[in-house]
Write a protein that holds these residues in place. Structure first.
Motif, PDB file in Angstrom:
ATOM      1  N   VAL A  90      66.763-140.123  22.212  1.00 25.18           N
ATOM      2  CA  VAL A  90      66.069-139.968  20.933  1.00 25.18           C
ATOM      3  C   VAL A  90      66.924-140.606  19.844  1.00 25.18           C
ATOM      4  N   VAL A  91      66.335-141.510  19.080  1.00 25.39           N
ATOM      5  CA  VAL A  91      66.999-142.164  17.947  1.00 25.39           C
ATOM      6  C   VAL A  91      66.446-141.546  16.670  1.00 25.39           C
ATOM      7  N   LEU A  92      67.322-140.964  15.860  1.00 27.53           N
ATOM      8  CA  LEU A  92      66.893-140.228  14.670  1.00 27.53           C
ATOM      9  C   LEU A  92      67.149-140.974  13.369  1.00 27.53           C
ATOM     10  N   SER A  93      67.722-142.148  13.418  1.00 20.85           N
ATOM     11  CA  SER A  93      67.990-142.890  12.182  1.00 20.85           C
ATOM     12  C   SER A  93      67.830-144.375  12.444  1.00 20.85           C
ATOM     13  N   ASN A  94      67.410-145.075  11.410  1.00 15.50           N
ATOM     14  CA  ASN A  94      67.219-146.520  11.475  1.00 15.50           C
ATOM     15  C   ASN A  94      67.774-147.118  10.189  1.00 15.50           C
ATOM     16  N   THR A  95      68.885-147.827  10.311  1.00 18.59           N
ATOM     17  CA  THR A  95      69.525-148.397   9.124  1.00 18.59           C
ATOM     18  C   THR A  95      68.725-149.550   8.531  1.00 18.59           C
ATOM     19  N   ASP A 105      65.304-132.520  -0.038  1.00 19.89           N
ATOM     20  CA  ASP A 105      65.536-131.807   1.214  1.00 19.89           C
ATOM     21  C   ASP A 105      64.893-130.430   1.160  1.00 19.89           C
ATOM     22  N   ILE A 106      64.509-129.953   2.317  1.00 20.12           N
ATOM     23  CA  ILE A 106      63.946-128.614   2.413  1.00 20.12           C
ATOM     24  C   ILE A 106      65.079-127.595   2.430  1.00 20.12           C
ATOM     25  N   ASN A 107      64.869-126.476   1.772  1.00 22.80           N
ATOM     26  CA  ASN A 107      65.856-125.402   1.745  1.00 22.80           C
ATOM     27  C   ASN A 107      65.129-124.069   1.789  1.00 22.80           C
ATOM     28  N   GLU A 108      65.899-123.005   1.716  1.00 24.25           N
ATOM     29  CA  GLU A 108      65.314-121.673   1.840  1.00 24.25           C
ATOM     30  C   GLU A 108      64.459-121.298   0.635  1.00 24.25           C
ATOM     31  N   LYS A 109      64.638-121.968  -0.488  1.00 31.05           N
ATOM     32  CA  LYS A 109      63.885-121.626  -1.690  1.00 31.05           C
ATOM     33  C   LYS A 109      62.532-122.333  -1.744  1.00 31.05           C
ATOM     34  N   ASN A 110      62.530-123.637  -1.474  1.00 37.15           N
ATOM     35  CA  ASN A 110      61.274-124.383  -1.626  1.00 37.15           C
ATOM     36  C   ASN A 110      60.424-124.407  -0.363  1.00 37.15           C
ATOM     37  N   MET A 111      60.851-123.755   0.712  1.00 36.06           N
ATOM     38  CA  MET A 111      60.045-123.813   1.928  1.00 36.06           C
ATOM     39  C   MET A 111      58.806-122.924   1.836  1.00 36.06           C
ATOM     40  N   MET A 112      58.738-122.047   0.823  1.00 36.95           N
ATOM     41  CA  MET A 112      57.551-121.213   0.623  1.00 36.95           C
ATOM     42  C   MET A 112      56.840-121.540  -0.685  1.00 36.95           C
ATOM     43  N   ASP A 113      57.198-122.644  -1.316  1.00 35.88           N
ATOM     44  CA  ASP A 113      56.588-123.030  -2.583  1.00 35.88           C
ATOM     45  C   ASP A 113      55.241-123.694  -2.320  1.00 35.88           C
ATOM     46  N   GLU A 114      54.199-123.201  -2.979  1.00 31.69           N
ATOM     47  CA  GLU A 114      52.864-123.757  -2.792  1.00 31.69           C
ATOM     48  C   GLU A 114      52.764-125.186  -3.318  1.00 31.69           C
ATOM     49  N   GLU A 115      53.602-125.555  -4.278  1.00 32.36           N
ATOM     50  CA  GLU A 115      53.551-126.898  -4.830  1.00 32.36           C
ATOM     51  C   GLU A 115      54.056-127.951  -3.844  1.00 32.36           C
ATOM     52  N   MET A 116      54.761-127.532  -2.818  1.00 31.38           N
ATOM     53  CA  MET A 116      55.289-128.472  -1.833  1.00 31.38           C
ATOM     54  C   MET A 116      54.272-128.834  -0.755  1.00 31.38           C
ATOM     55  N   GLN A 117      53.100-128.232  -0.797  1.00 29.09           N
ATOM     56  CA  GLN A 117      52.087-128.547   0.209  1.00 29.09           C
ATOM     57  C   GLN A 117      51.612-129.990   0.049  1.00 29.09           C
ATOM     58  N   GLY A 118      51.623-130.734   1.141  1.00 25.19           N
ATOM     59  CA  GLY A 118      51.223-132.132   1.121  1.00 25.19           C
ATOM     60  C   GLY A 118      52.343-133.091   0.793  1.00 25.19           C
ATOM     61  N   PRO A 124      67.942-131.408   6.245  1.00 33.13           N
ATOM     62  CA  PRO A 124      69.386-131.559   6.009  1.00 33.13           C
ATOM     63  C   PRO A 124      70.129-131.993   7.269  1.00 33.13           C
ATOM     64  N   GLY A 125      71.278-132.628   7.058  1.00 32.31           N
ATOM     65  CA  GLY A 125      72.032-133.172   8.184  1.00 32.31           C
ATOM     66  C   GLY A 125      72.534-132.116   9.145  1.00 32.31           C
ATOM     67  N   GLU A 126      73.016-130.981   8.626  1.00 27.58           N
ATOM     68  CA  GLU A 126      73.531-129.940   9.515  1.00 27.58           C
ATOM     69  C   GLU A 126      72.413-129.320  10.352  1.00 27.58           C
ATOM     70  N   VAL A 127      71.218-129.242   9.780  1.00 28.67           N
ATOM     71  CA  VAL A 127      70.084-128.717  10.543  1.00 28.67           C
ATOM     72  C   VAL A 127      69.637-129.723  11.596  1.00 28.67           C
ATOM     73  N   TYR A 146      62.168-144.408  10.868  1.00 30.98           N
ATOM     74  CA  TYR A 146      62.519-143.994   9.510  1.00 30.98           C
ATOM     75  C   TYR A 146      64.041-143.950   9.369  1.00 30.98           C
ATOM     76  N   ARG A 147      64.465-143.901   8.136  1.00 29.52           N
ATOM     77  CA  ARG A 147      65.898-143.913   7.867  1.00 29.52           C
ATOM     78  C   ARG A 147      66.544-142.570   8.175  1.00 29.52           C
ATOM     79  N   ARG A 148      65.824-141.481   7.967  1.00 28.01           N
ATOM     80  CA  ARG A 148      66.335-140.141   8.250  1.00 28.01           C
ATOM     81  C   ARG A 148      65.159-139.236   8.580  1.00 28.01           C
ATOM     82  N   PRO A 149      65.374-138.173   9.337  1.00 30.33           N
ATOM     83  CA  PRO A 149      64.264-137.287   9.707  1.00 30.33           C
ATOM     84  C   PRO A 149      63.713-136.549   8.492  1.00 30.33           C
ATOM     85  N   ALA A 150      62.408-136.440   8.443  1.00 32.97           N
ATOM     86  CA  ALA A 150      61.706-135.710   7.394  1.00 32.97           C
ATOM     87  C   ALA A 150      60.432-135.138   7.998  1.00 32.97           C
TER      88      ALA A 150
END
Length: 302
Positions: A90-95, A105-118, A124-127, A146-150
């Motif tokens: 599996v290749v996860l990055s493409n320069t 980046d997704i975090n514990e605060k915005n992962m339940m924000d309704e405005e982030m839908q869509g 994050p790199g550590e995840v 892609y350049r980084r996973p999203a």
């Protein structure tokens, strides 16, 4: 006499005449017969030698040409497991891919924000390292484009995040169903990402079918009835993946005492003298593997 008549006479006189042969006259006058003609006296009959090739029959011939091995002698054959490792790579990055400006980046605060839908949020790199350790990424998902996973925050992702946040100390079981290519594996990846962000311990079995189709080594455990099998190699690799993906396990401690099973083959020696023969503990009485369902015999009359 005219010139035309002279020309006819001269042409008829110069034309060659065919003289009939006696053999043709004999063949023409020979009577009809169904019996084959006898061979001539001076004809020689040739016999086939033993082991000679059969006489070719008339008709179309087919030639089968043997294929030659065109593999060069200096080509190294792949080692055992090398093709499978290359297939699961599996290749996860493409320069060479363009970097998305303003990717959040997704975090514990915005992962339940309704405005982030869509919207698309980066992982994050550590995840990403933890997700790679539990084999959450699949080769056919196209991460190398892609350049980084999203990931895309869908309505199901927000619903999952809210359920995980409101669960507390309880438990929850969910089965994700859908057609092929509908995003079930991606949904599981998003759920594991949310669990890592909340500090949970994640245990993932990437390919459950490998445990049931004899793709891993297994061996029977003792003489149990029915026979029980253990997969030591897969269990060891699963424990290593759990350890790499969950560094929080290093901070956890066992608060309860585990029962220690005493083995029946433990050898006990007398403390008075070490030269005495070791004594084994008494073995339990032998019992049949299955309870007997036959009725007991009636007592013998006296």
């Amino acid at each position: 006499m005219c010139l035309r008549c002279l020309h006819r006479l001269s042409s008829n006189s110069l034309r060659p005449r065919s003289i009939p042969s006696p053999s043709s006259n004999a063949a023409a006058t020979a009577p009809f017969s169904s019996t084959p003609s006898l061979p001539r006296a001076n004809a020689t009959i040739t016999k086939k030698k033993p082991g000679a090739a059969p006489t070719p029959r008339p008709g179309p011939r087919t030639f089968s040409k043997k294929k030659k091995d065109i593999t060069p002698a200096n080509v190294r054959k792949p080692a055992i497991g090398e093709r499978k490792a290359l297939r699961k790579r599996v290749v996860l990055s493409n320069t060479n891919a363009l970097e998305v400006q303003g990717l959040q980046d997704i975090n514990e605060k915005n992962m339940m924000d309704e405005e982030m839908q869509g919207k698309v949020l980066g992982i994050p790199g550590e995840v990403v390292d933890r997700l790679r350790a539990v084999e959450a990424f699949k080769p056919a998902q196209g991460w190398g484009l892609y350049r980084r996973p999203a990931m895309l925050m869908r309505s199901e992702t927000l619903e999952y995040a809210k359920m995980m946040d409101s669960m507390g100390t309880g438990s929850m079981r969910r089965v994700i169903v859908g057609e092929r290519g509908s995003g079930k594996t991606t949904m599981l990846l998003q759920a594991m990402t949310l669990a890592f962000l909340k500090g949970w311990v994640v245990i993932n079995i990437p390919e459950a079918q490998d445990l049931t189709i004899a793709q891993t080594a297994y061996s029977p455990v003792g003489t149990t009835l029915p026979t029980t099998y253990i997969q030591k190699t897969y269990t060891a690799s699963l424990l290593r993946a759990i350890q790499r993906a969950n560094p929080i396990l290093e901070t956890l401690h066992i608060t309860q005492s585990l029962p220690q099973a005493q083995s029946s083959s433990t050898i006990t020696t007398s403390p008075s003298s070490s030269s005495q023969q070791p004594t084994l503990p008494p073995s339990p009485p032998a019992q049949p593997p299955y309870p007997s369902s036959a009725p007991s015999a009636p007592p013998t009359p006296k």
